[in-house]
Design a protein around this motif. Structure first.
Motif, short mmCIF file in Angstrom:
data_model
loop_
_atom_site.label_atom_id
_atom_site.label_comp_id
_atom_site.label_asym_id
_atom_site.label_seq_id
_atom_site.Cartn_x
_atom_site.Cartn_y
_atom_site.Cartn_z
N VAL A 11 0.83 -1.20 0.00
CA VAL A 11 0.00 0.00 0.00
C VAL A 11 0.87 1.26 0.00
O VAL A 11 0.52 2.27 -0.62
CB VAL A 11 -0.96 -0.01 1.20
CG1 VAL A 11 -0.23 0.20 2.52
CG2 VAL A 11 -2.04 1.05 1.04
N ALA A 12 2.05 1.21 0.65
CA ALA A 12 2.93 2.37 0.68
C ALA A 12 3.56 2.62 -0.67
O ALA A 12 3.63 3.77 -1.15
CB ALA A 12 4.00 2.19 1.75
N PHE A 13 4.03 1.56 -1.33
CA PHE A 13 4.70 1.70 -2.62
C PHE A 13 3.73 2.23 -3.68
O PHE A 13 4.02 3.21 -4.38
CB PHE A 13 5.27 0.34 -3.05
CG PHE A 13 5.98 0.37 -4.38
CD1 PHE A 13 7.23 0.92 -4.50
CD2 PHE A 13 5.37 -0.16 -5.51
CE1 PHE A 13 7.88 0.96 -5.72
CE2 PHE A 13 6.01 -0.14 -6.74
CZ PHE A 13 7.27 0.42 -6.84
N ILE A 14 2.56 1.59 -3.79
CA ILE A 14 1.57 2.04 -4.77
C ILE A 14 1.08 3.44 -4.42
O ILE A 14 0.89 4.30 -5.30
CB ILE A 14 0.40 1.05 -4.85
CG1 ILE A 14 0.89 -0.33 -5.28
CG2 ILE A 14 -0.67 1.55 -5.82
CD1 ILE A 14 -0.18 -1.40 -5.26
N GLY A 15 0.86 3.68 -3.13
CA GLY A 15 0.36 4.99 -2.70
C GLY A 15 1.33 6.11 -3.01
O GLY A 15 0.93 7.20 -3.44
N ILE A 16 2.63 5.88 -2.82
CA ILE A 16 3.63 6.91 -3.09
C ILE A 16 3.65 7.26 -4.58
O ILE A 16 3.70 8.44 -4.95
CB ILE A 16 5.02 6.44 -2.61
CG1 ILE A 16 5.10 6.51 -1.08
CG2 ILE A 16 6.13 7.27 -3.24
CD1 ILE A 16 6.38 5.96 -0.51
N ILE A 17 3.59 6.24 -5.43
CA ILE A 17 3.61 6.49 -6.88
C ILE A 17 2.38 7.29 -7.31
O ILE A 17 2.49 8.32 -7.99
CB ILE A 17 3.70 5.16 -7.64
CG1 ILE A 17 5.04 4.47 -7.37
CG2 ILE A 17 3.52 5.39 -9.15
CD1 ILE A 17 5.16 3.11 -8.00
#
Length: 392
Positions: free
Chosen positions: A93-99
């Motif tokens: 969720v953090a990786f997709i959210g940051i992008i």
């Protein structure tokens, strides 16, 4: 001689070179002693109620399942593997959210400076609404008012026969690996390295000769050439497209985005993007107007000015506060427990309630978040150093 003897006779506690180091050592000792004191008290309290500090419980059977998971997990697996699943869910969720937050934030930030009144007003309204609404409230709105309000699976909303929306979440087409995926990946990575080399060579020749050498097309051609070679070697596509379809009371194929994950991701993206938009707007406004005026005098169009003149200078101002927003997004993902998405904190709460190992569980959660934050800061600091102007 008198001056030399007087300077060497200064006590070390009055030496300006020694005082800062001495104060830091004293502060570090105080912090360590305070940590030892609190930890000793915690261990003493655990001994009084018959508990022993240790992480041996991580090897015991978890006896609970996790709905949304990146790797296979069942109730017969260990608590240690449950923590790994929770960590991977947090990273996802953090990786997709940051992008997504970065893309949306840059679009909104640039739109706030648009000459079009409607675009500028809509962007400003978006920022004011999402930035000034508590994140937890936004998560609840997306979860209860949007995702759970979709119809039951038998009456799923259908978009072009590719996307389905129901109260069980959203299902989208997905890519599956084939036996040749690894070869395609290696070819793509080699193509990227080759394209960078070709780009630098063409740019250098363009500067030396003053003639256009089309570095972008040559670099892109390098990647395409490697991918064509990969096709002739494997005679197989790198991925298989999985199209979802309804089968009874479930879905076959595709990738299912659960209501908890979907609500958390959308809320984090919309909330964080509103702050990134203001950071981008401030960074663009910090670029001297003379730079823009000079670019216009050369006959450059507005999109070209933004891409080649403004953003390369603004990015140096944007990166430090942008890093803080990335760290906030990672830590704000812990609110997933409110919508039953079992990331690190949610899994930790479940394990804590079953084992009673509060200190151990909390220590693991703290160390994981600390490691993720430090790793993110390291990457952003490297990028920040790379983007800075080199002084001669």
């Amino acid at each position: 001689m008198n001056k030399h003897s007087s300077s060497t006779s200064i006590p070390f506690w009055r030496d300006k070179r020694v005082i800062p180091i001495l104060l830091q050592i004293i502060f570090a000792v105080i912090v360590v002693l305070a940590g030892v004191f609190f930890f000793s008290n915690a261990l003493a309290g655990m001994r009084q109620i018959g508990m022993v500090f240790g992480f041996d419980f991580l090897g015991k059977m978890a006896a609970f399942d996790i709905g949304d998971k990146v790797i296979d997990f069942s109730s017969k697996d260990t608590y240690g593997k449950a923590f790994i699943v929770g960590i991977l869910n947090t990273i996802k969720v953090a990786f997709i959210g940051i992008i997504l937050a970065t893309i949306l934030g840059f679009i909104v930030g640039v739109s706030r400076l648009s000459n079009n009144w409607l675009v500028r007003t809509v962007a400003a309204a978006y920022v004011e609404i999402f930035r000034n609404t508590p994140l937890l409230v936004q998560i609840f709105i997306w979860f209860y008012a949007v995702f759970l309000s979709f119809p039951v699976i038998e009456k799923s909303l259908d978009a072009f026969g590719l996307f389905y929306f129901s109260n069980r979440g959203a299902v989208i087409p997905w890519l599956g690996l084939t036996s040749s995926s690894f070869i395609w990946l290696i070819s793509f990575l080699i193509g990227i390295i080759l394209s960078i080399v070709v780009w630098k060579i063409r740019i250098k020749r363009q500067v030396e000769t003053g003639q256009r050498k089309y570095p972008f097309f040559w670099a892109s051609g390098s990647i395409v050439s490697l991918l064509i070679i990969a096709w002739f070697v494997t005679l197989e596509s790198p991925f298989l497209l999985s199209i979802p379809e309804i089968a009874g009371r479930g879905y076959l194929g595709g990738y299912t985005i659960g209501p908890g994950f979907g609500a958390l991701l959308v809320a984090l993206v919309m909330y964080t993007a509103s702050f990134i938009a203001e950071i981008v707007r401030g960074g663009i406004l910090a670029v001297p107007k003379g730079q823009v005026e000079a670019a216009k005098a050369l006959g450059l169009k507005s999109p070209t000015i933004l891409r080649l003149v403004v953003l390369p200078q603004a990015i140096r101002i944007i990166i430090p506060p942008l890093t803080s927003q990335y760290l906030n997004l990672i830590k704000n993902s812990s609110l997933a427990a409110a919508v039953a998405y079992q990331e690190l904190v949610g899994v930790g709460i479940t394990i804590l309630s079953q084992t009673g190992r509060s200190i151990e569980v909390i220590s693991i959660v703290i160390l994981v978040y600390l490691s993720m934050s430090l790793f993110t800061s390291l990457l952003m600091n490297i990028f920040n150093k790379y983007s800075q102007l080199v002084e001669r």
